[in-house]
Write a protein that holds these residues in place. Sequence first.
Motif, PDB file in Angstrom:
ATOM      1  N   UNK A 188      51.845 -74.414  12.873  1.00  0.00           N
ATOM      2  CA  UNK A 188      52.992 -73.811  13.410  1.00  0.00           C
ATOM      3  C   UNK A 188      52.713 -72.360  13.879  1.00  0.00           C
ATOM      4  N   UNK A 189      52.100 -71.596  12.742  1.00  0.00           N
ATOM      5  CA  UNK A 189      51.827 -70.304  13.049  1.00  0.00           C
ATOM      6  C   UNK A 189      50.786 -70.110  14.202  1.00  0.00           C
ATOM      7  N   UNK A 190      49.635 -70.616  13.953  1.00  0.00           N
ATOM      8  CA  UNK A 190      48.386 -70.777  15.001  1.00  0.00           C
ATOM      9  C   UNK A 190      48.799 -71.040  16.354  1.00  0.00           C
ATOM     10  N   UNK A 191      49.767 -72.047  16.444  1.00  0.00           N
ATOM     11  CA  UNK A 191      50.361 -72.467  17.981  1.00  0.00           C
ATOM     12  C   UNK A 191      50.950 -71.408  18.339  1.00  0.00           C
ATOM     13  N   UNK A 192      51.961 -70.648  17.706  1.00  0.00           N
ATOM     14  CA  UNK A 192      52.419 -69.664  18.064  1.00  0.00           C
ATOM     15  C   UNK A 192      51.565 -68.418  18.451  1.00  0.00           C
ATOM     16  N   UNK A 193      50.547 -68.091  17.483  1.00  0.00           N
ATOM     17  CA  UNK A 193      49.817 -67.211  18.055  1.00  0.00           C
ATOM     18  C   UNK A 193      48.977 -67.360  19.384  1.00  0.00           C
ATOM     19  N   UNK A 194      48.683 -68.656  19.478  1.00  0.00           N
ATOM     20  CA  UNK A 194      47.705 -68.915  20.761  1.00  0.00           C
ATOM     21  C   UNK A 194      48.962 -68.801  21.782  1.00  0.00           C
ATOM     22  N   UNK A 195      50.012 -69.195  21.844  1.00  0.00           N
ATOM     23  CA  UNK A 195      51.179 -68.936  22.971  1.00  0.00           C
ATOM     24  C   UNK A 195      51.072 -67.249  23.190  1.00  0.00           C
ATOM     25  N   UNK A 196      51.282 -66.544  22.300  1.00  0.00           N
ATOM     26  CA  UNK A 196      51.380 -65.048  22.506  1.00  0.00           C
ATOM     27  C   UNK A 196      49.921 -64.432  22.941  1.00  0.00           C
ATOM     28  N   UNK A 197      48.756 -64.837  22.512  1.00  0.00           N
ATOM     29  CA  UNK A 197      47.707 -64.454  23.277  1.00  0.00           C
ATOM     30  C   UNK A 197      47.291 -64.840  24.527  1.00  0.00           C
ATOM     31  N   UNK A 198      47.841 -66.028  24.804  1.00  0.00           N
ATOM     32  CA  UNK A 198      47.728 -66.444  26.271  1.00  0.00           C
ATOM     33  C   UNK A 198      48.613 -65.517  27.199  1.00  0.00           C
ATOM     34  N   UNK A 199      49.698 -65.090  26.449  1.00  0.00           N
ATOM     35  CA  UNK A 199      50.595 -64.121  27.395  1.00  0.00           C
ATOM     36  C   UNK A 199      49.717 -62.701  27.623  1.00  0.00           C
ATOM     37  N   UNK A 200      48.969 -62.289  26.496  1.00  0.00           N
ATOM     38  CA  UNK A 200      48.311 -61.294  26.500  1.00  0.00           C
ATOM     39  C   UNK A 200      47.119 -61.295  27.561  1.00  0.00           C
ATOM     40  N   UNK A 201      46.534 -62.466  27.422  1.00  0.00           N
ATOM     41  CA  UNK A 201      45.349 -62.378  28.330  1.00  0.00           C
ATOM     42  C   UNK A 201      45.675 -62.274  29.575  1.00  0.00           C
ATOM     43  N   UNK A 202      46.862 -63.124  30.063  1.00  0.00           N
ATOM     44  CA  UNK A 202      47.158 -63.129  31.479  1.00  0.00           C
ATOM     45  C   UNK A 202      47.867 -61.566  31.751  1.00  0.00           C
ATOM     46  N   UNK A 203      48.145 -60.759  30.777  1.00  0.00           N
ATOM     47  CA  UNK A 203      48.853 -59.636  31.183  1.00  0.00           C
ATOM     48  C   UNK A 203      47.756 -58.448  31.454  1.00  0.00           C
TER      49      UNK A 203
END
Length: 196
Positions: free
Chosen positions: A181-196
């Motif tokens: 659960x926590x790593x999946x949330x982290x991945x989602x956040x990092x995808x946002x940061x990469x696209x930003x």
Amino acid sequence: MTRLRTAGAVLLAAVVLLAGCKDVNRPAAAPAAQGVAAVAEGPHNAYDVLFLQMMIGHQRQGLEMLRLGRTKGVREDVVNLAGAIDVTEAEEVERMTGWLTGWNEPATGTDDHSGHATHGGRPATGEEQIKALRDASGADFETKFLNLLIAHQHNAVEMAQQLKTNGQNATVKQFAERVELSRTQQIRQMLVLVSG
């Protein structure tokens, strides 16, 4: 940009809450995260042992990357995320080591990561990739860091999923669910940061 920062802050808060960590700037030995026992009592099998040994090695490698993220990150969101994950994973390594010690098992298994492939193990991040992070700076560093950490955390998700199927110990299974659960949330956040 404000919306992106707000979304990042919300996701960072979720990561910290999921990790059971109250102060991302204080990597002290914290008590077991809320909802995860300090002692892994009850029966366990060889897969539980293998999973914990692989996760300890995996997270120790991740800690090296995260500490680079804390010191070399440019954006505050990236630095804060690296800091939060660093504190959480350092505490998790300590907890997993304690479980193995309680079972009279070594905290490390074989150094041959490829030998674990049939048990859900994934290739370790290569030294050349870590070196590329050390040598990079600015936006180039952040891009490399985020992409490498996304792949690294995805491997942790896959390992946790394998444990849920093959493990026996209830505490370790609960821990694997939290990792997923926590790593999946982290991945989602990092995808946002990469696209930003």
